[in-house]
Design a protein around this motif. Structure first.
Motif, short mmCIF file in Angstrom:
data_model
loop_
_atom_site.label_atom_id
_atom_site.label_comp_id
_atom_site.label_asym_id
_atom_site.label_seq_id
_atom_site.Cartn_x
_atom_site.Cartn_y
_atom_site.Cartn_z
N ARG A 142 -22.58 6.20 -15.92
CA ARG A 142 -23.29 4.81 -14.56
C ARG A 142 -23.65 3.44 -15.54
O ARG A 142 -23.11 2.44 -15.02
CB ARG A 142 -24.64 4.86 -14.49
N TYR A 143 -23.64 3.05 -16.68
CA TYR A 143 -23.96 2.35 -17.72
C TYR A 143 -22.68 1.39 -17.80
O TYR A 143 -22.69 0.64 -17.96
CB TYR A 143 -25.29 2.43 -18.65
N GLU A 144 -21.79 2.29 -18.36
CA GLU A 144 -20.69 1.66 -19.05
C GLU A 144 -19.89 1.44 -18.09
O GLU A 144 -18.86 0.08 -17.81
CB GLU A 144 -19.90 3.31 -19.81
N LYS A 145 -20.05 1.79 -16.38
CA LYS A 145 -18.98 2.11 -15.63
C LYS A 145 -19.69 0.13 -15.30
O LYS A 145 -18.78 -0.87 -13.94
CB LYS A 145 -19.45 2.68 -14.01
N ALA A 146 -20.49 -0.41 -15.82
CA ALA A 146 -20.98 -2.20 -15.45
C ALA A 146 -20.61 -2.94 -15.79
O ALA A 146 -21.10 -4.07 -15.81
CB ALA A 146 -22.29 -1.31 -15.68
N PHE A 147 -19.83 -2.76 -17.10
CA PHE A 147 -18.80 -3.56 -18.03
C PHE A 147 -17.34 -3.16 -18.03
O PHE A 147 -16.77 -2.51 -17.72
CB PHE A 147 -19.27 -2.93 -19.22
N ALA A 148 -17.20 -4.76 -17.87
CA ALA A 148 -15.39 -4.34 -18.59
C ALA A 148 -15.58 -5.32 -19.68
O ALA A 148 -15.64 -6.85 -19.81
CB ALA A 148 -14.62 -5.53 -17.34
N GLY A 149 -15.46 -4.92 -20.62
CA GLY A 149 -15.17 -5.33 -21.84
C GLY A 149 -16.94 -6.77 -22.19
O GLY A 149 -17.64 -6.37 -22.33
N ILE A 150 -16.55 -8.26 -22.26
CA ILE A 150 -17.16 -8.09 -22.80
C ILE A 150 -18.61 -8.36 -21.82
O ILE A 150 -19.63 -9.83 -21.71
CB ILE A 150 -17.68 -9.95 -23.33
N TRP A 151 -17.96 -8.63 -20.17
CA TRP A 151 -18.73 -9.41 -18.55
C TRP A 151 -19.44 -7.57 -18.00
O TRP A 151 -18.85 -6.86 -17.85
CB TRP A 151 -17.73 -9.32 -18.28
N TYR A 152 -21.08 -7.84 -18.25
CA TYR A 152 -21.66 -7.50 -17.19
C TYR A 152 -21.30 -7.36 -15.84
O TYR A 152 -21.17 -9.11 -15.10
CB TYR A 152 -23.52 -7.25 -18.01
N LEU A 153 -21.04 -7.09 -14.80
CA LEU A 153 -20.72 -6.95 -13.73
C LEU A 153 -21.40 -6.66 -12.72
O LEU A 153 -22.49 -5.94 -12.66
CB LEU A 153 -19.40 -6.26 -13.60
N THR A 154 -22.01 -7.46 -11.34
CA THR A 154 -23.42 -7.42 -11.10
C THR A 154 -23.23 -7.21 -9.11
O THR A 154 -24.10 -6.73 -9.35
CB THR A 154 -23.85 -8.62 -10.79
N GLU A 155 -21.67 -7.09 -9.16
CA GLU A 155 -21.58 -6.26 -7.72
C GLU A 155 -22.23 -7.66 -7.24
O GLU A 155 -22.55 -6.66 -5.33
CB GLU A 155 -22.99 -4.70 -7.63
#
Ligand code: AMP
Length: 586
Positions: free
Chosen positions: A437-450
């Motif tokens: 679930r943690y890894e799903k929150a990132f795309a490369g250098i970006w943390y995705l906030t929803e």
């Protein structure tokens, strides 16, 4: 733009803002400097309790007032920095004597009582991990969080223990110590009297030399699917707590700071405890719940200079009107800030008229550990905007691509997901035991906030809505899955779908839709029973306010309830094709 920007008045007596020129400070800011400002050596030990308390005592500031606690019935208790240092050391020593080790998790389930502050600082001081629970949670949210967190110690009251923990305690054999703040010499079986234990404990623990990446805080947040997530924060987060408190809340040493957030949530820890102490402020803590007259009296009598509160409270104050505050001397108030849910532009304009100062909206979430986007004391406020990224924070508006990467949307006012470049000190380091679930929150250098946002041509961010199904009610983030699961436990419920519906006061209210099992009929009594069941399991802050019975709920091909469609139908919005989004779990 319908609302006029608010420029800051040149104020003769104003304290010079910490962030005096947004572009200049941002251009020259380095996290290394922020570390050095706390006296931290690169690669050296970091301990939040040391940065918050001991550091001041060592520098001869021990006699400054750190915490003034206002009891519900009018009692006042003052703690200097030296008092906090000593009493948290006693708590730390008690934990050590009880066999608690570094990395063990200590939970609190408390209202705003002095013991909570000693427990947080004492836990951090000895290198254990602190996790707060919201005291309005029912037994179910308390249990799931303590199970996921692997609680070893719980600090709570007799009533909370008996109602919310004792019924399932046997299921958590790892919970070795339950320490009651109000046992008064007569702890129920399986618990101990915190004060009696502390009375026999010396205050002689050395603060643990924790490393920058050692786990310090575990803050639970809800997900749209599955169990709650324990966002892990490390000791180095204190660097961001300190820097963001100075920049976004304009905290100065000696400020009298009142953060009204409940200590059961992340704001109540990052800014209700850690940040103001690191800066050397006096924190006001009021045990009582919201009461407009009491709040204005507190601002006046305690000479509050910086006030950090939330839109639901501000809306309630607005409703009461401007006459009540006019009866109080609020001239000490220098800076007003708001967080947690969208702040209506009307509230910004209203506060500028009534208090002579606008509320400064800012944005962050459990995972970010600290404020990421803010309106600043020195900058123009655009009512309705959350402001601009903090120094050291890079924010972007992005669109997710199917291959897991993101495209940056640079056109002003394009709607996209708010993304933050990873690497700031208070960024969460994982969801406890949920790496995927943690890894799903990132795309490369970006943390995705929803969160969906827009950025205007001046770089100000505007909140649009959540990209997922999370509900924000009175500032509390509520996961629909948790509510649906509690409803599904009821014998009459075959299916449940939970959404947020607009609510004038709370922003959103929780509404549940259920389909009944054969043999059950939709009656007023049954609906009341379902609401009572949910309230008992989840507590009043999380349970639905309203329940509707439907013959069946809309589902995707794979059988997932389509909350989007329920919401679109409820609000009379175009239904569109939400099936793909739902299938993707977005
Ligand atoms: P939590 O993790 O419980 O602190 O909730 C974080 C969420 O609250 C964010 O992802 C947003 O959806 C919402 N939120 C926080 N601050 C703001 C704000 N200033 N404006 C709009 N929404 C906000």
């Amino acid at each position: 733009m319908p609302w006029e920007p608010i420029d800051k008045r040149p104020d003769a007596d104003a304290v010079a803002p910490n962030l005096d020129d947004y572009d200049r400070v941002r251009a020259s800011f380095e996290w290394e400097d922020a570390r050095a400002a706390l006296g931290l050596a690169p690669g050296g030990p970091v301990n939040i309790a040391h940065a918050a308390v001991d550091r001041h005592v060592n520098a001869g500031r021990g006699d400054r007032l750190a915490l003034r606690w206002l009891g519900r019935a009018g009692e006042v208790r003052d703690f200097t920095y030296a008092d906090l240092a000593r009493e948290s050391a006693r708590f730390a020593r008690l934990l050590t004597d009880l066999g608690v080790r570094r990395g063990d998790v200590v939970f609190s389930l408390l209202g705003r009582v002095p013991e909570l502050y000693l427990a947080v600082l004492g836990t951090l001081k000895m290198g254990a991990v602190y996790s707060p629970l919201f005291s309005a949670f029912g037994p179910e949210p308390v249990r799931s969080r303590m199970e996921i967190g692997g609680a070893r110690v719980l600090v709570t009251t007799r009533t909370f223990y008996e109602r919310k923990v004792a019924p399932w305690r046997d299921a958590l054999p790892g919970l070795e110590h339950v320490l009651l703040t109000d046992a008064e010499g007569d702890p129920p079986p399986g618990t101990r009297d915190l004060h009696a234990l502390l009375a026999d404990t010396p205050a002689d623990v050395e603060t643990a030399e924790t490393g920058a990446e050692d786990l310090a805080l575990l803050h639970f947040t809800s997900g749209t699917t599955g169990k709650p997530k324990g966002a892990m924060h490390v000791h180095e987060a204190v660097v961001a707590h300190h820097a963001t408190g100075r920049f976004a809340l304009d905290l100065h040493e000696g400020d009298i700071f009142w953060c009204t957030a409940d200590p059961g949530w992340v704001t109540g820890t990052s800014y209700g405890i850690v940040s103001p102490l690191t800066v050397g402020c006096t924190m006001i803590v009021d045990q009582a719940e919201f009461d407009a007259e009491r709040w204005y009296a507190t601002l006046q009598d305690q000479k509050v200079t910086v006030w950090y509160t939330a839109p639901t409270a501000i809306r309630m104050l607005m409703k009461i009107g401007g006459e009540l505050p006019a009866r109080f001397d609020l001239s000490r108030l220098r800076f007003l800030a708001s967080v947690g849910e969208p702040l209506n532009p009307e509230a910004v304009v209203w506060s500028n008229r009534v208090f002579g100062r606008p509320f400064h909206d800012n944005w962050w979430q459990t995972e970010t550990g600290g404020i990421m986007i803010a309106n600043y004391a020195s900058a123009t406020v655009k009512p309705g905007s959350m402001g601009r990224p903090l120094p050291g924070i890079e924010a972007a508006v992005v669109e997710r691509r199917d291959d897991g990467t993101v495209a940056l949307l640079d056109t002003p006012m394009a709607v996209g997901e708010l993304a933050l470049k990873r690497g700031w000190p208070s960024m969460f380091r994982g969801y406890l035991n949920q790496q995927a679930r943690y890894e799903k929150a990132f795309a490369g250098i970006w943390y995705l906030t929803e969160d969906l946002v827009q950025r205007d041509g001046d770089g100000y961010f505007w909140f649009v809505g959540r990209a997922d199904d999370m509900i924000k009610s009175a500032g509390h983030l509520i996961g629909p899955f948790e509510v649906e699961s509690a409803l599904m436990e009821h014998e009459a419920v075959a299916e449940a779908g939970v959404i947020g519906v607009p609510d004038e006061r709370m922003g959103e209210a929780v509404k549940a839709f259920v389909a009944l099992k054969p043999g059950f009929e939709d009656t007023e009594t049954l609906r009341r029973d379902l609401l009572a069941h949910a309230r008992k399991r989840l507590g009043p802050a999380v349970a639905p306010r309203e329940i509707a019975v439907r013959p069946g709920l809309p589902k995707t091909r794979s059988g997932k309830i389509m909350r989007r469609l329920l919401k679109a139908r409820e609000l009379g919005l175009p239904e569109g094709d939400t099936s793909t989004l739902e299938e993707n779990g977005r």
